[in-house]
Scaffold this active site. Structure first.
Site, mmCIF file in Angstrom:
data_model
loop_
_atom_site.group_PDB
_atom_site.id
_atom_site.type_symbol
_atom_site.label_atom_id
_atom_site.label_comp_id
_atom_site.label_asym_id
_atom_site.label_seq_id
_atom_site.Cartn_x
_atom_site.Cartn_y
_atom_site.Cartn_z
ATOM 1 N N ASN A 9 -82.528 67.493 -36.153
ATOM 2 C CA ASN A 9 -83.500 66.510 -36.634
ATOM 3 C C ASN A 9 -84.409 66.149 -35.465
ATOM 4 O O ASN A 9 -84.016 65.385 -34.589
ATOM 5 C CB ASN A 9 -82.738 65.273 -37.151
ATOM 6 C CG ASN A 9 -83.670 64.170 -37.594
ATOM 7 O OD1 ASN A 9 -84.880 64.373 -37.701
ATOM 8 N ND2 ASN A 9 -83.108 62.995 -37.857
ATOM 9 N N LYS A 11 -87.017 64.436 -35.552
ATOM 10 C CA LYS A 11 -87.654 63.121 -35.765
ATOM 11 C C LYS A 11 -89.156 63.215 -35.478
ATOM 12 O O LYS A 11 -89.745 64.269 -35.685
ATOM 13 C CB LYS A 11 -86.954 62.047 -34.923
ATOM 14 C CG LYS A 11 -85.446 62.056 -35.150
ATOM 15 C CD LYS A 11 -84.745 60.854 -34.592
ATOM 16 C CE LYS A 11 -83.249 60.974 -34.853
ATOM 17 N NZ LYS A 11 -82.507 59.794 -34.440
ATOM 18 N N HIS A 96 -82.120 58.934 -44.241
ATOM 19 C CA HIS A 96 -81.770 58.704 -42.836
ATOM 20 C C HIS A 96 -81.849 57.204 -42.542
ATOM 21 O O HIS A 96 -82.708 56.505 -43.080
ATOM 22 C CB HIS A 96 -82.723 59.487 -41.926
ATOM 23 C CG HIS A 96 -82.274 59.512 -40.512
ATOM 24 N ND1 HIS A 96 -82.462 58.439 -39.663
ATOM 25 C CD2 HIS A 96 -81.599 60.447 -39.802
ATOM 26 C CE1 HIS A 96 -81.931 58.732 -38.483
ATOM 27 N NE2 HIS A 96 -81.401 59.945 -38.542
ATOM 28 N N GLU A 98 -83.025 55.614 -40.192
ATOM 29 C CA GLU A 98 -84.332 55.135 -39.704
ATOM 30 C C GLU A 98 -85.283 54.910 -40.862
ATOM 31 O O GLU A 98 -86.105 53.992 -40.838
ATOM 32 C CB GLU A 98 -84.897 56.134 -38.683
ATOM 33 C CG GLU A 98 -84.127 56.039 -37.366
ATOM 34 C CD GLU A 98 -84.040 57.327 -36.576
ATOM 35 O OE1 GLU A 98 -84.807 58.269 -36.842
ATOM 36 O OE2 GLU A 98 -83.162 57.402 -35.685
ATOM 37 N N GLU A 165 -73.509 59.363 -40.548
ATOM 38 C CA GLU A 165 -74.106 58.974 -39.269
ATOM 39 C C GLU A 165 -73.951 57.472 -39.056
ATOM 40 O O GLU A 165 -74.784 56.690 -39.534
ATOM 41 C CB GLU A 165 -75.600 59.308 -39.262
ATOM 42 C CG GLU A 165 -75.907 60.774 -39.411
ATOM 43 C CD GLU A 165 -77.271 61.085 -38.812
ATOM 44 O OE1 GLU A 165 -77.317 61.840 -37.848
ATOM 45 O OE2 GLU A 165 -78.275 60.554 -39.294
ATOM 46 N N GLY A 171 -78.410 57.819 -31.125
ATOM 47 C CA GLY A 171 -79.252 57.626 -29.947
ATOM 48 C C GLY A 171 -78.664 56.681 -28.918
ATOM 49 O O GLY A 171 -79.401 56.119 -28.102
ATOM 50 N N SER A 203 -75.358 60.917 -31.557
ATOM 51 C CA SER A 203 -75.132 61.236 -30.143
ATOM 52 C C SER A 203 -74.275 62.485 -29.932
ATOM 53 O O SER A 203 -73.444 62.523 -29.019
ATOM 54 C CB SER A 203 -74.526 60.029 -29.414
ATOM 55 O OG SER A 203 -75.440 58.951 -29.432
HETATM 56 P P1 PGA Z 1 -78.957 61.449 -32.143
HETATM 57 O O1 PGA Z 1 -79.623 61.306 -33.594
HETATM 58 O O2 PGA Z 1 -78.270 62.786 -32.102
HETATM 59 O O3 PGA Z 1 -80.120 61.371 -31.191
HETATM 60 O O4 PGA Z 1 -78.009 60.321 -31.994
HETATM 61 C C1 PGA Z 1 -78.970 61.742 -34.749
HETATM 62 C C2 PGA Z 1 -79.771 61.405 -35.968
HETATM 63 O O5 PGA Z 1 -80.351 60.313 -36.023
HETATM 64 O O6 PGA Z 1 -79.856 62.193 -36.914
#
Ligand code: PGA
Length: 244
Positions: A9, A11, A96, A98, A165, A171, A203
């Site tokens: 991803n 983003k 997601h 976000e 997740e 993150g 992460s």
């Molecule tokens: P990350 O993000 O690996 O940077 O923690 C994962 C995600 O949000 O899909």
């Protein structure tokens, strides 16, 4: 049994040039790999570019979108429909955290997207996850999952990939413990069916990827930050081979 799955991803990151270089490096490094399935989800505006890079890479690496709008076409300024995505992608991330947080997407709206994707033979990667570590976290995740599957036919559950997740792990460099991720994954499979594909995200790095292989409840990973570095992402994919 299906192969372990690694989803990148990106983003809202990369320039056009970055997207081209990153996808080319990933394609070249994974050209001869088998035993793992990889999906790249670049920003929608670079889908065409990455699709043209991946064209000759065969079956291992395929393309997904990060989001979609459930209507086929119409007056929805700035949105990208499922039918548009379908011309380039096999997968689409939905729900997601976000998008739930910044864009106030509800379970109901997310379930509309899931239904639209299924109706167009696309594979939804449905994200769920709790905000905080708490005693009732798993119940919250399951409630969110059920809400996001509103009006989705039970017989279609096997066509959906669920990405677990935990928001506190995204993150933050604070990834979930393997036995916890495994336990949540197994609970998700009780809803989705034993054959369903469940990913862990939050992460994931080349350093900790082994924590998420060989688990009954987890069949792959969704990678954010570490998917933007070709060498690290390739390492993650390589370590996933045979990891299920
Ligand atoms: P990350 O993000 O690996 O940077 O923690 C994962 C995600 O949000 O899909």
């Amino acid at each position: 049994m299906s192969l372990p799955l690694v989803v990148a991803n990106w983003k809202m990151n990369t320039s056009l040039a970055d997207a081209s270089v990153l996808s080319t490096l990933i394609r070249n490094n994974l050209r001869n790999i088998s035993g793992v399935q990889v999906v790249l989800c670049p920003p929608n505006i670079w889908l065409q570019e990455v699709a043209s890079v991946l064209e000759i890479s065969g079956e291992t690496v395929s393309l997904g979108a990060q989001n979609c709008y459930p209507e086929a076409s119409g007056a929805y300024t700035g949105e990208i429909s499922v039918t548009m995505i379908k011309d380039l992608c096999r997968y689409c991330i939905v729900g997601h955290s976000e998008r739930r947080h910044y864009f106030k997407e509800t379970n109901e709206f997310i379930s509309e997207k899931v239904r639209a994707l299924l109706a167009n033979d696309l594979i939804p990667i449905l994200c769920v996850g709790e905000a905080h570590r708490a005693d009732n976290s798993v119940d919250l995740v399951i409630a969110q999952l059920k809400g996001s599957l509103d009006d989705v036919e039970k017989e279609d559950y096997g066509k959906i990939i669920v990405a677990y997740e935990p928001i506190w792990a995204i993150g933050t460099a604070d990834s979930a413990e393997s036995d916890y991720a495994d336990r949540v994954g197994q609970r998700i499979k009780q809803i989705m069916g034993a054959e369903a594909t469940v990913l862990y995200g939050g992460s994931v790095t080349a350093e900790n990827i082994e924590h998420f292989t060989g688990l009954d409840g987890i069949d792959g990973v969704l990678v954010g930050g570490a998917s933007l570095k070709a060498s690290e992402f390739v390492k993650i994919c390589e370590k996933m081979v045979g990891g299920k």
